[in-house]
Design a protein around this motif. Structure first.
Motif, PDB file in Angstrom:
ATOM      1  N   SER A  23       0.833  -1.223   0.000  1.00  0.00           N
ATOM      2  CA  SER A  23       0.000   0.000   0.000  1.00  0.00           C
ATOM      3  C   SER A  23       0.863   1.268   0.000  1.00  0.00           C
ATOM      4  CB  SER A  23      -0.953   0.009   1.211  1.00  0.00           C
ATOM      5  OG  SER A  23      -0.236   0.356   2.389  1.00  0.00           O
ATOM      6  N   LEU A  24       2.148   1.125   0.377  1.00  0.00           N
ATOM      7  CA  LEU A  24       3.090   2.256   0.320  1.00  0.00           C
ATOM      8  C   LEU A  24       3.750   2.363  -1.065  1.00  0.00           C
ATOM      9  CD1 LEU A  24       4.921   1.767   3.765  1.00  0.00           C
ATOM     10  CD2 LEU A  24       3.098   3.406   3.261  1.00  0.00           C
ATOM     11  N   GLY A  25       3.335   1.483  -1.976  1.00  0.00           N
ATOM     12  CA  GLY A  25       3.856   1.525  -3.341  1.00  0.00           C
ATOM     13  C   GLY A  25       5.065   0.641  -3.583  1.00  0.00           C
ATOM     14  N   ILE A  26       5.335  -0.268  -2.663  1.00  0.00           N
ATOM     15  CA  ILE A  26       6.492  -1.156  -2.797  1.00  0.00           C
ATOM     16  C   ILE A  26       6.077  -2.452  -3.507  1.00  0.00           C
ATOM     17  CG2 ILE A  26       8.283  -2.434  -1.534  1.00  0.00           C
ATOM     18  CD1 ILE A  26       8.497   0.701  -1.446  1.00  0.00           C
ATOM     19  N   PRO A  27       6.769  -2.811  -4.596  1.00  0.00           N
ATOM     20  CA  PRO A  27       6.455  -4.078  -5.276  1.00  0.00           C
ATOM     21  C   PRO A  27       6.765  -5.264  -4.357  1.00  0.00           C
ATOM     22  CG  PRO A  27       7.848  -2.662  -6.654  1.00  0.00           C
ATOM     23  CD  PRO A  27       7.834  -2.059  -5.289  1.00  0.00           C
ATOM     24  N   ILE A  28       5.869  -6.232  -4.335  1.00  0.00           N
ATOM     25  CA  ILE A  28       6.061  -7.396  -3.465  1.00  0.00           C
ATOM     26  C   ILE A  28       6.028  -8.682  -4.279  1.00  0.00           C
ATOM     27  CG2 ILE A  28       5.190  -6.289  -1.360  1.00  0.00           C
ATOM     28  CD1 ILE A  28       2.507  -7.784  -1.844  1.00  0.00           C
ATOM     29  N   TYR A  29       6.846  -9.635  -3.843  1.00  0.00           N
ATOM     30  CA  TYR A  29       6.934 -10.934  -4.508  1.00  0.00           C
ATOM     31  C   TYR A  29       6.785 -12.002  -3.429  1.00  0.00           C
ATOM     32  CZ  TYR A  29       8.859 -14.623  -7.545  1.00  0.00           C
ATOM     33  OH  TYR A  29       9.037 -15.755  -8.304  1.00  0.00           O
ATOM     34  N   ILE A  30       5.772 -12.846  -3.567  1.00  0.00           N
ATOM     35  CA  ILE A  30       5.526 -13.874  -2.556  1.00  0.00           C
ATOM     36  C   ILE A  30       6.028 -15.213  -3.106  1.00  0.00           C
ATOM     37  CG2 ILE A  30       3.782 -15.013  -1.116  1.00  0.00           C
ATOM     38  CD1 ILE A  30       2.082 -12.433  -1.454  1.00  0.00           C
ATOM     39  N   ALA A  31       7.189 -15.639  -2.604  1.00  0.00           N
ATOM     40  CA  ALA A  31       7.858 -16.822  -3.145  1.00  0.00           C
ATOM     41  C   ALA A  31       6.965 -18.067  -3.108  1.00  0.00           C
ATOM     42  CB  ALA A  31       9.163 -17.071  -2.397  1.00  0.00           C
ATOM     43  N   ASP A  32       6.249 -18.271  -2.004  1.00  0.00           N
ATOM     44  CA  ASP A  32       5.375 -19.447  -1.869  1.00  0.00           C
ATOM     45  C   ASP A  32       4.283 -19.476  -2.931  1.00  0.00           C
ATOM     46  OD1 ASP A  32       6.728 -20.588   0.169  1.00  0.00           O
ATOM     47  OD2 ASP A  32       5.214 -20.263   1.712  1.00  0.00           O
ATOM     48  N   ASN A 102      10.287  -0.917 -10.916  1.00  0.00           N
ATOM     49  CA  ASN A 102      10.871   0.418 -10.955  1.00  0.00           C
ATOM     50  C   ASN A 102      10.549   1.118  -9.636  1.00  0.00           C
ATOM     51  OD1 ASN A 102      11.912   2.861 -11.671  1.00  0.00           O
ATOM     52  ND2 ASN A 102      10.199   3.441 -13.002  1.00  0.00           N
ATOM     53  N   SER A 103      11.304   0.811  -8.599  1.00  0.00           N
ATOM     54  CA  SER A 103      11.082   1.444  -7.301  1.00  0.00           C
ATOM     55  C   SER A 103      12.402   1.419  -6.531  1.00  0.00           C
ATOM     56  CB  SER A 103      10.000   0.695  -6.515  1.00  0.00           C
ATOM     57  OG  SER A 103      10.439  -0.617  -6.264  1.00  0.00           O
ATOM     58  N   ASP A 104      12.445   2.089  -5.387  1.00  0.00           N
ATOM     59  CA  ASP A 104      13.679   2.145  -4.600  1.00  0.00           C
ATOM     60  C   ASP A 104      14.079   0.767  -4.093  1.00  0.00           C
ATOM     61  OD1 ASP A 104      14.364   4.938  -4.641  1.00  0.00           O
ATOM     62  OD2 ASP A 104      12.512   5.263  -3.519  1.00  0.00           O
ATOM     63  N   TYR A 105      13.081  -0.023  -3.733  1.00  0.00           N
ATOM     64  CA  TYR A 105      13.359  -1.381  -3.274  1.00  0.00           C
ATOM     65  C   TYR A 105      12.145  -2.260  -3.515  1.00  0.00           C
ATOM     66  CZ  TYR A 105      10.727  -0.470   1.141  1.00  0.00           C
ATOM     67  OH  TYR A 105       9.763  -0.177   2.072  1.00  0.00           O
TER      68      TYR A 105
END
Length: 196
Positions: A23-32, A102-105
């Protein structure tokens, strides 16, 4: 690109924290989640899993998860063989995904970073912890499983204390509002470190 690992024991509330970072704009990847999708999608993985577990590995063209769980639950050797099939594919999928961000982290969520000795794949690691009684309660409600099963899963994972020792940041998730405040502070700290 800075890769932040997010980990924590079963029922610690990793997904809730992950969604907050999202929700803060950070891309997330859920390995499972990606592993499960690849186990259904990849013909190579499917073929290898059928060799390892037999025809029952798939049912109605879908991964037979209850069957696999029952086979690997108390067999570390079999689990390691399955991971050797699935993990490299997830790793290469993650690399492709990362190139598009395309984000800081970014945050990559994986339940067993330390257990699989994968901490070197991350620039920073956040561990989510919570009181054990809360974790058990959450998982019983979510997965409709017995307390015994949850306790044996907890026993197979590193303790919170062990994980905390090896982490850069810790979020205590006993109260969601408190946890979000902690997560926001970590977000700010990460941005500062990245922009230094």
């Amino acid at each position: 690109m800075v890769v932040v690992g997010l980990t924590g024991g079963i029922g610690s509330g990793k997904t809730t924290i992950l969604n907050y970072f999202h929700s803060l704009g950070i891309p997330i990847y859920i390995a499972d989640d990606e592993a499960k999708a690849l186990m259904n999608r990849s013909k190579v993985i499917r073929r290898k899993l059928i060799v390892l577990f037999g025809e029952d590995a798939y049912e109605n063209n879908q991964l037979n998860r209850p069957y696999l769980s029952s086979r690997i639950f108390n067999d570390k050797h079999l689990l390691a063989k399955m991971n050797a099939i699935v993990h490299p594919k997830v790793a290469s999928h993650f690399k492709r995904w990362l190139k598009k961000q395309n984000s800081d982290y970014v945050i990559k969520e994986a339940a067993i970073i330390f257990e699989n000795n994968l901490q070197n794949q991350y620039n920073y690691i956040i561990t989510v912890i919570a009181d054990q009684h809360l974790r058990i309660e959450r998982v019983m409600q979510r997965d409709n499983v017995s307390m015994e099963k949850i306790k044996s899963i907890i026993k197979n994972q590193w303790s919170d204390a062990e994980k905390v020792k090896h982490s850069d940041f810790v979020i205590e998730n006993n109260d969601i509002d408190e946890a979000k405040i902690q997560a926001f502070k970590i977000h700010k700290a990460l941005l500062e470190k990245i922009h230094q």
